[in-house]
Design a protein around this motif. Structure first.
Motif, PDB file in Angstrom:
ATOM      1  N   THR A 175       7.806   5.728  12.585  1.00 33.94           N
ATOM      2  CA  THR A 175       7.203   6.342  11.959  1.00 33.94           C
ATOM      3  C   THR A 175       6.402   5.614  10.606  1.00 33.94           C
ATOM      4  OG1 THR A 175       8.073   8.134  11.805  1.00 33.94           O
ATOM      5  CG2 THR A 175       6.950   8.316  10.080  1.00 33.94           C
ATOM      6  N   VAL A 176       5.198   5.708  10.404  1.00 37.63           N
ATOM      7  CA  VAL A 176       4.532   4.932   9.382  1.00 37.63           C
ATOM      8  C   VAL A 176       4.142   5.949   8.159  1.00 37.63           C
ATOM      9  CG1 VAL A 176       2.505   3.629   8.958  1.00 37.63           C
ATOM     10  CG2 VAL A 176       3.568   3.259  11.010  1.00 37.63           C
ATOM     11  N   TYR A 177       4.157   5.458   7.008  1.00 42.93           N
ATOM     12  CA  TYR A 177       3.894   6.506   6.094  1.00 42.93           C
ATOM     13  C   TYR A 177       2.800   6.028   5.040  1.00 42.93           C
ATOM     14  CZ  TYR A 177       8.758   7.893   7.093  1.00 42.93           C
ATOM     15  OH  TYR A 177       9.783   8.277   7.685  1.00 42.93           O
ATOM     16  N   LEU A 178       2.278   6.892   4.399  1.00 44.16           N
ATOM     17  CA  LEU A 178       1.213   6.436   3.528  1.00 44.16           C
ATOM     18  C   LEU A 178       1.401   7.404   2.375  1.00 44.16           C
ATOM     19  CD1 LEU A 178      -1.382   4.691   2.910  1.00 44.16           C
ATOM     20  CD2 LEU A 178      -2.626   6.727   3.538  1.00 44.16           C
ATOM     21  N   GLN A 179       2.050   6.706   1.358  1.00 39.65           N
ATOM     22  CA  GLN A 179       2.343   7.401   0.034  1.00 39.65           C
ATOM     23  C   GLN A 179       1.086   7.227  -0.944  1.00 39.65           C
ATOM     24  OE1 GLN A 179       5.283   9.033  -1.112  1.00 39.65           O
ATOM     25  NE2 GLN A 179       3.957   9.643  -2.867  1.00 39.65           N
ATOM     26  N   MET A 180       0.673   8.561  -1.328  1.00 42.76           N
ATOM     27  CA  MET A 180      -0.697   8.576  -2.227  1.00 42.76           C
ATOM     28  C   MET A 180      -0.398   9.156  -3.257  1.00 42.76           C
ATOM     29  SD  MET A 180      -3.333   9.876   0.852  1.00 42.76           S
ATOM     30  CE  MET A 180      -2.785  11.557   0.732  1.00 42.76           C
ATOM     31  N   ASN A 181      -0.608   8.425  -4.542  1.00 40.28           N
ATOM     32  CA  ASN A 181      -0.384   8.852  -5.842  1.00 40.28           C
ATOM     33  C   ASN A 181      -1.742   8.828  -6.547  1.00 40.28           C
ATOM     34  OD1 ASN A 181       2.523   8.869  -5.213  1.00 40.28           O
ATOM     35  ND2 ASN A 181       2.746   6.690  -5.788  1.00 40.28           N
TER      36      ASN A 181
ATOM     37  N   GLY B 255     -19.705  14.262   5.487  1.00 36.85           N
ATOM     38  CA  GLY B 255     -21.034  13.725   5.251  1.00 36.85           C
ATOM     39  C   GLY B 255     -20.880  12.143   5.126  1.00 36.85           C
ATOM     40  N   LYS B 256     -19.745  11.528   5.369  1.00 36.68           N
ATOM     41  CA  LYS B 256     -19.502  10.225   5.224  1.00 36.68           C
ATOM     42  C   LYS B 256     -18.822   9.433   6.532  1.00 36.68           C
ATOM     43  CE  LYS B 256     -18.806  10.192   0.179  1.00 36.68           C
ATOM     44  NZ  LYS B 256     -17.846   9.676  -1.088  1.00 36.68           N
ATOM     45  N   GLU B 257     -19.108   8.044   6.549  1.00 36.21           N
ATOM     46  CA  GLU B 257     -18.483   7.368   7.685  1.00 36.21           C
ATOM     47  C   GLU B 257     -17.099   7.300   7.552  1.00 36.21           C
ATOM     48  OE1 GLU B 257     -22.283   5.081   9.222  1.00 36.21           O
ATOM     49  OE2 GLU B 257     -20.553   3.794   8.607  1.00 36.21           O
ATOM     50  N   ARG B 258     -16.181   7.431   8.750  1.00 35.71           N
ATOM     51  CA  ARG B 258     -15.150   6.958   8.660  1.00 35.71           C
ATOM     52  C   ARG B 258     -14.647   5.497   8.162  1.00 35.71           C
ATOM     53  NH1 ARG B 258     -12.478   7.111  14.288  1.00 35.71           N
ATOM     54  NH2 ARG B 258     -13.297   4.770  14.383  1.00 35.71           N
ATOM     55  N   GLU B 259     -13.464   5.311   7.213  1.00 35.53           N
ATOM     56  CA  GLU B 259     -13.310   4.165   6.306  1.00 35.53           C
ATOM     57  C   GLU B 259     -11.950   4.105   6.739  1.00 35.53           C
ATOM     58  OE1 GLU B 259     -14.622   4.559   2.591  1.00 35.53           O
ATOM     59  OE2 GLU B 259     -13.033   5.735   2.077  1.00 35.53           O
ATOM     60  N   GLY B 260     -11.640   2.587   6.719  1.00 33.71           N
ATOM     61  CA  GLY B 260     -10.304   2.062   6.588  1.00 33.71           C
ATOM     62  C   GLY B 260      -9.777   2.182   5.376  1.00 33.71           C
ATOM     63  N   VAL B 261      -8.690   2.714   5.152  1.00 34.38           N
ATOM     64  CA  VAL B 261      -7.768   2.883   3.873  1.00 34.38           C
ATOM     65  C   VAL B 261      -6.798   1.951   3.771  1.00 34.38           C
ATOM     66  CG1 VAL B 261      -6.451   4.506   2.488  1.00 34.38           C
ATOM     67  CG2 VAL B 261      -8.404   5.246   3.813  1.00 34.38           C
ATOM     68  N   SER B 262      -6.067   1.932   4.744  1.00 34.08           N
ATOM     69  CA  SER B 262      -4.789   0.772   4.468  1.00 34.08           C
ATOM     70  C   SER B 262      -4.265   0.488   5.834  1.00 34.08           C
ATOM     71  CB  SER B 262      -3.648   1.562   3.796  1.00 34.08           C
ATOM     72  OG  SER B 262      -2.377   0.476   3.615  1.00 34.08           O
TER      73      SER B 262
ATOM     74  N   THR C 181       0.339  -6.118   4.471  1.00 37.14           N
ATOM     75  CA  THR C 181      -0.150  -4.712   4.329  1.00 37.14           C
ATOM     76  C   THR C 181      -1.770  -5.120   3.683  1.00 37.14           C
ATOM     77  OG1 THR C 181       0.779  -4.501   2.192  1.00 37.14           O
ATOM     78  CG2 THR C 181       1.772  -3.602   3.884  1.00 37.14           C
ATOM     79  N   GLN C 182      -2.632  -4.134   4.018  1.00 39.57           N
ATOM     80  CA  GLN C 182      -3.993  -4.216   3.265  1.00 39.57           C
ATOM     81  C   GLN C 182      -4.393  -3.179   2.457  1.00 39.57           C
ATOM     82  OE1 GLN C 182      -7.041  -6.411   5.378  1.00 39.57           O
ATOM     83  NE2 GLN C 182      -5.814  -6.896   6.854  1.00 39.57           N
ATOM     84  N   TYR C 183      -4.991  -3.068   1.814  1.00 41.14           N
ATOM     85  CA  TYR C 183      -5.848  -1.787   0.973  1.00 41.14           C
ATOM     86  C   TYR C 183      -7.365  -1.716   0.732  1.00 41.14           C
ATOM     87  CZ  TYR C 183      -0.785  -0.879   0.345  1.00 41.14           C
ATOM     88  OH  TYR C 183       0.643  -0.517   0.732  1.00 41.14           O
ATOM     89  N   ARG C 184      -7.852  -0.469   0.912  1.00 35.43           N
ATOM     90  CA  ARG C 184      -9.430  -0.680   0.519  1.00 35.43           C
ATOM     91  C   ARG C 184      -9.259  -0.539  -0.891  1.00 35.43           C
ATOM     92  NH1 ARG C 184     -13.547   0.537   3.702  1.00 35.43           N
ATOM     93  NH2 ARG C 184     -15.370   1.248   2.703  1.00 35.43           N
ATOM     94  N   ALA C 185     -10.088  -1.339  -1.629  1.00 33.52           N
ATOM     95  CA  ALA C 185     -10.272  -1.556  -3.087  1.00 33.52           C
ATOM     96  C   ALA C 185      -9.870  -0.162  -3.855  1.00 33.52           C
ATOM     97  CB  ALA C 185     -11.491  -2.272  -3.342  1.00 33.52           C
ATOM     98  N   PRO C 186     -10.463   1.221  -3.453  1.00 28.80           N
ATOM     99  CA  PRO C 186     -10.362   2.151  -4.056  1.00 28.80           C
ATOM    100  C   PRO C 186      -9.058   2.793  -4.144  1.00 28.80           C
ATOM    101  CG  PRO C 186     -12.537   2.436  -2.914  1.00 28.80           C
ATOM    102  CD  PRO C 186     -11.629   1.155  -2.310  1.00 28.80           C
ATOM    103  N   VAL C 187      -8.168   2.167  -3.336  1.00 29.22           N
ATOM    104  CA  VAL C 187      -6.811   3.025  -3.308  1.00 29.22           C
ATOM    105  C   VAL C 187      -5.960   1.867  -3.509  1.00 29.22           C
ATOM    106  CG1 VAL C 187      -7.654   4.457  -1.503  1.00 29.22           C
ATOM    107  CG2 VAL C 187      -6.415   2.344  -0.842  1.00 29.22           C
ATOM    108  N   LYS C 188      -6.260   0.687  -4.035  1.00 30.78           N
ATOM    109  CA  LYS C 188      -5.184  -0.077  -4.269  1.00 30.78           C
ATOM    110  C   LYS C 188      -4.508   0.240  -5.721  1.00 30.78           C
ATOM    111  CE  LYS C 188      -7.173  -4.413  -2.366  1.00 30.78           C
ATOM    112  NZ  LYS C 188      -7.712  -5.655  -2.540  1.00 30.78           N
ATOM    113  N   GLY C 189      -3.294   0.030  -5.463  1.00 30.15           N
ATOM    114  CA  GLY C 189      -2.252   0.365  -6.809  1.00 30.15           C
ATOM    115  C   GLY C 189      -1.970   1.863  -6.850  1.00 30.15           C
ATOM    116  N   ARG C 190      -2.547   2.670  -6.039  1.00 24.63           N
ATOM    117  CA  ARG C 190      -2.328   4.309  -5.953  1.00 24.63           C
ATOM    118  C   ARG C 190      -1.615   4.547  -4.572  1.00 24.63           C
ATOM    119  NH1 ARG C 190      -6.120   7.818  -6.116  1.00 24.63           N
ATOM    120  NH2 ARG C 190      -7.660   6.366  -4.972  1.00 24.63           N
ATOM    121  N   PHE C 191      -2.065   3.802  -3.444  1.00 25.57           N
ATOM    122  CA  PHE C 191      -1.274   3.979  -2.218  1.00 25.57           C
ATOM    123  C   PHE C 191      -0.504   2.894  -1.902  1.00 25.57           C
ATOM    124  CE2 PHE C 191      -5.248   6.763  -0.379  1.00 25.57           C
ATOM    125  CZ  PHE C 191      -5.037   7.549  -1.496  1.00 25.57           C
ATOM    126  N   THR C 192       0.619   3.363  -0.993  1.00 28.01           N
ATOM    127  CA  THR C 192       1.527   2.646  -0.482  1.00 28.01           C
ATOM    128  C   THR C 192       1.771   2.879   0.974  1.00 28.01           C
ATOM    129  OG1 THR C 192       2.381   1.987  -2.547  1.00 28.01           O
ATOM    130  CG2 THR C 192       3.991   1.330  -0.827  1.00 28.01           C
TER     131      THR C 192
END
Length: 128
Positions: free
Chosen positions: A78-84, A42-49, A58-69
């Motif tokens: 390969t590109v990784y997205l570590q999500m904590n 139900g939501k639009e696609r958004e950029g995360v990182s 590197t860039q991060y969307r505000a809600p994931v800053k400090g949690r995603f790398t």
């Protein structure tokens, strides 16, 4: 046709972690900036990182800053997205996208907007 492949999604409890991977069999990702995007129901696609082709920016969307790398391993293509510290708001289909090929002058840039080539997505569900 270039096809990116995402993997690593799944079901995780709130507070848990996942590591997503993005690769492109038979296609060299080195000249491309790579972005991770997500789309919740139900939501639009958004950029995360995103990460530049040089890996310097590197860039991060505000809600994931400090949690995603985000990181890239060019030797493994390969590109990784570590999500904590995942929470229910992180539930979505996650996509990676490549933008480029980029000129040398743009080697340190990346974008949270769009890309030229996309993967099929991997589902991340955060639920107790």
């Amino acid at each position: 046709q270039v096809q990116l492949v995402e993997s690593g999604g799944g079901l995780v409890q709130p507070g848990g972690s996942l590591r997503l991977s993005c690769t492109a069999p038979g296609f060299n990702l080195d000249p491309y900036a790579i972005g991770w995007f997500r789309q919740a129901p139900g939501k639009e696609r958004e950029g995360v990182s995103c990460i530049s082709k040089s890996g310097v920016t590197t860039q991060y969307r505000a809600p994931v800053k400090g949690r995603f790398t985000i990181s890239r391993d060019n030797a493994k293509n390969t590109v990784y997205l570590q999500m904590n510290s995942l929470n229910v708001e992180d539930t979505a289909v996650y996509y990676c996208a490549a933008r480029g090929p980029l000129l040398f002058e743009l080697r340190d840039m990346c974008w949270l907007t769009t890309g030229n080539y996309w993967g099929q997505g991997t589902q991340v569900t955060v639920s107790s």
